[in-house]
Scaffold this motif. Structure first.
Motif, mmCIF file in Angstrom:
data_model
loop_
_atom_site.group_PDB
_atom_site.id
_atom_site.type_symbol
_atom_site.label_atom_id
_atom_site.label_comp_id
_atom_site.label_asym_id
_atom_site.label_seq_id
_atom_site.Cartn_x
_atom_site.Cartn_y
_atom_site.Cartn_z
ATOM 1 N N PHE A 86 0.870 -1.186 0.000
ATOM 2 C CA PHE A 86 0.000 0.000 0.000
ATOM 3 C C PHE A 86 0.899 1.225 0.000
ATOM 4 O O PHE A 86 1.526 1.548 1.009
ATOM 5 C CB PHE A 86 -0.900 -0.015 1.240
ATOM 6 C CG PHE A 86 -1.926 1.074 1.252
ATOM 7 C CD1 PHE A 86 -3.087 0.950 0.513
ATOM 8 C CD2 PHE A 86 -1.740 2.222 2.010
ATOM 9 C CE1 PHE A 86 -4.046 1.944 0.528
ATOM 10 C CE2 PHE A 86 -2.691 3.218 2.033
ATOM 11 C CZ PHE A 86 -3.853 3.086 1.292
ATOM 12 N N GLU A 87 0.983 1.876 -1.155
ATOM 13 C CA GLU A 87 1.825 3.064 -1.276
ATOM 14 C C GLU A 87 0.940 4.278 -1.459
ATOM 15 O O GLU A 87 0.101 4.316 -2.351
ATOM 16 C CB GLU A 87 2.794 2.903 -2.444
ATOM 17 C CG GLU A 87 3.784 1.780 -2.191
ATOM 18 C CD GLU A 87 4.849 1.699 -3.260
ATOM 19 O OE1 GLU A 87 5.086 2.701 -3.948
ATOM 20 O OE2 GLU A 87 5.430 0.625 -3.390
ATOM 21 N N TYR A 105 -3.421 8.412 -3.622
ATOM 22 C CA TYR A 105 -3.316 6.965 -3.700
ATOM 23 C C TYR A 105 -3.779 6.515 -5.080
ATOM 24 O O TYR A 105 -4.851 6.893 -5.543
ATOM 25 C CB TYR A 105 -4.162 6.289 -2.612
ATOM 26 C CG TYR A 105 -4.230 4.790 -2.771
ATOM 27 C CD1 TYR A 105 -3.109 4.008 -2.518
ATOM 28 C CD2 TYR A 105 -5.386 4.166 -3.208
ATOM 29 C CE1 TYR A 105 -3.153 2.640 -2.681
ATOM 30 C CE2 TYR A 105 -5.438 2.796 -3.374
ATOM 31 C CZ TYR A 105 -4.320 2.037 -3.118
ATOM 32 O OH TYR A 105 -4.356 0.688 -3.298
ATOM 33 N N ALA A 106 -2.963 5.720 -5.744
ATOM 34 C CA ALA A 106 -3.271 5.150 -7.058
ATOM 35 C C ALA A 106 -3.694 6.234 -8.050
ATOM 36 O O ALA A 106 -4.642 6.062 -8.812
ATOM 37 C CB ALA A 106 -4.340 4.068 -6.938
ATOM 38 N N GLY A 107 -3.002 7.366 -8.009
ATOM 39 C CA GLY A 107 -3.281 8.443 -8.954
ATOM 40 C C GLY A 107 -4.525 9.251 -8.640
ATOM 41 O O GLY A 107 -4.941 10.087 -9.437
ATOM 42 N N LYS A 108 -5.147 9.008 -7.498
ATOM 43 C CA LYS A 108 -6.357 9.734 -7.119
ATOM 44 C C LYS A 108 -6.080 10.575 -5.872
ATOM 45 O O LYS A 108 -5.279 10.210 -5.022
ATOM 46 C CB LYS A 108 -7.508 8.771 -6.834
ATOM 47 C CG LYS A 108 -7.951 8.002 -8.049
ATOM 48 C CD LYS A 108 -9.092 7.076 -7.714
ATOM 49 C CE LYS A 108 -9.477 6.254 -8.943
ATOM 50 N NZ LYS A 108 -10.470 5.255 -8.625
ATOM 51 N N SER A 109 -6.792 11.690 -5.780
ATOM 52 C CA SER A 109 -6.653 12.610 -4.661
ATOM 53 C C SER A 109 -7.852 12.474 -3.731
ATOM 54 O O SER A 109 -8.990 12.373 -4.183
ATOM 55 C CB SER A 109 -6.573 14.040 -5.205
ATOM 56 O OG SER A 109 -6.506 14.956 -4.162
ATOM 57 N N PHE A 110 -7.584 12.450 -2.421
ATOM 58 C CA PHE A 110 -8.638 12.324 -1.427
ATOM 59 C C PHE A 110 -8.469 13.402 -0.361
ATOM 60 O O PHE A 110 -7.352 13.678 0.072
ATOM 61 C CB PHE A 110 -8.583 10.948 -0.738
ATOM 62 C CG PHE A 110 -8.755 9.789 -1.664
ATOM 63 C CD1 PHE A 110 -10.010 9.277 -1.916
ATOM 64 C CD2 PHE A 110 -7.659 9.211 -2.285
ATOM 65 C CE1 PHE A 110 -10.177 8.190 -2.761
ATOM 66 C CE2 PHE A 110 -7.806 8.131 -3.146
ATOM 67 C CZ PHE A 110 -9.072 7.618 -3.390
#
Length: 167
Positions: free
Chosen positions: A29-30, A45-50
């Motif tokens: 989990f990076e 995470y995985a190219g998405k912004s939260f």
């Protein structure tokens, strides 16, 4: 190792070791986490912004409430000791024998939601403790009757101080 429940059928096994990679359900989990202050965080995470906001933390029950991209989410964590107690069938026994509620951290009592003599069920909100600009709802660790409330509204409390006694 933690086991985190995010819903009725969503269970995550999280392994974190000092210096080692974080894994979730056995997969690396990076992520990139940036604290914005006041319980707010930005996560990539995985190219998405939260956008994440920590709303409350209950240390006794290991429960977090957060808002992730505007959606409220409750997380319940169990460490290896909780999992062992579950396996041995001892988790409910320990929770039902609690005679008092102690402050999990120093803070300020900003709300008292119960009164002496009131019957409470496990998980009922009892007090609101403000610590580090975050409000933490302290809930009943088991069923019982409030025999004494040892604090008043706006009291400063120390870690481990008895807040409520049960009979």
């Amino acid at each position: 190792m933690l086991q985190v429940r995010t819903g009725p059928d969503q269970l995550w096994d999280i392994d974190y070791r000092s210096g080692g990679p974080i894994t979730v359900n056995g997969q690396a989990f990076e992520w990139d986490l940036a604290a914005l202050g006041d319980g707010c965080y930005h996560i990539l995470y995985a190219g998405k912004s939260f956008a994440a906001e920590l709303l409350s933390v209950e240390y006794q029950t290991k429960t977090l409430v957060l808002k992730l991209n505007g959606q409220r989410m409750e997380l319940q964590a169990k460490d290896r000791f909780d999992l062992l107690l579950d396996k041995l069938g001892m988790s409910n026994t320990a929770a039902s024998k609690v005679n008092e509620l102690k402050a999990p951290m120093p803070g300020l009592i900003v709300d008292i939601r119960v009164s002496q003599g009131q019957v409470v069920q496990k998980g009922d909100p009892l007090l609101v403790l403000e610590a580090m600009k975050m409000e933490n709802i302290l809930k009943a660790p088991g069923e019982g009757t409030i025999s004494a409330i040892k604090v008043n509204l706006r009291d400063n409390v120390t870690k481990g101080q008895v807040l409520i006694q049960f009979s």
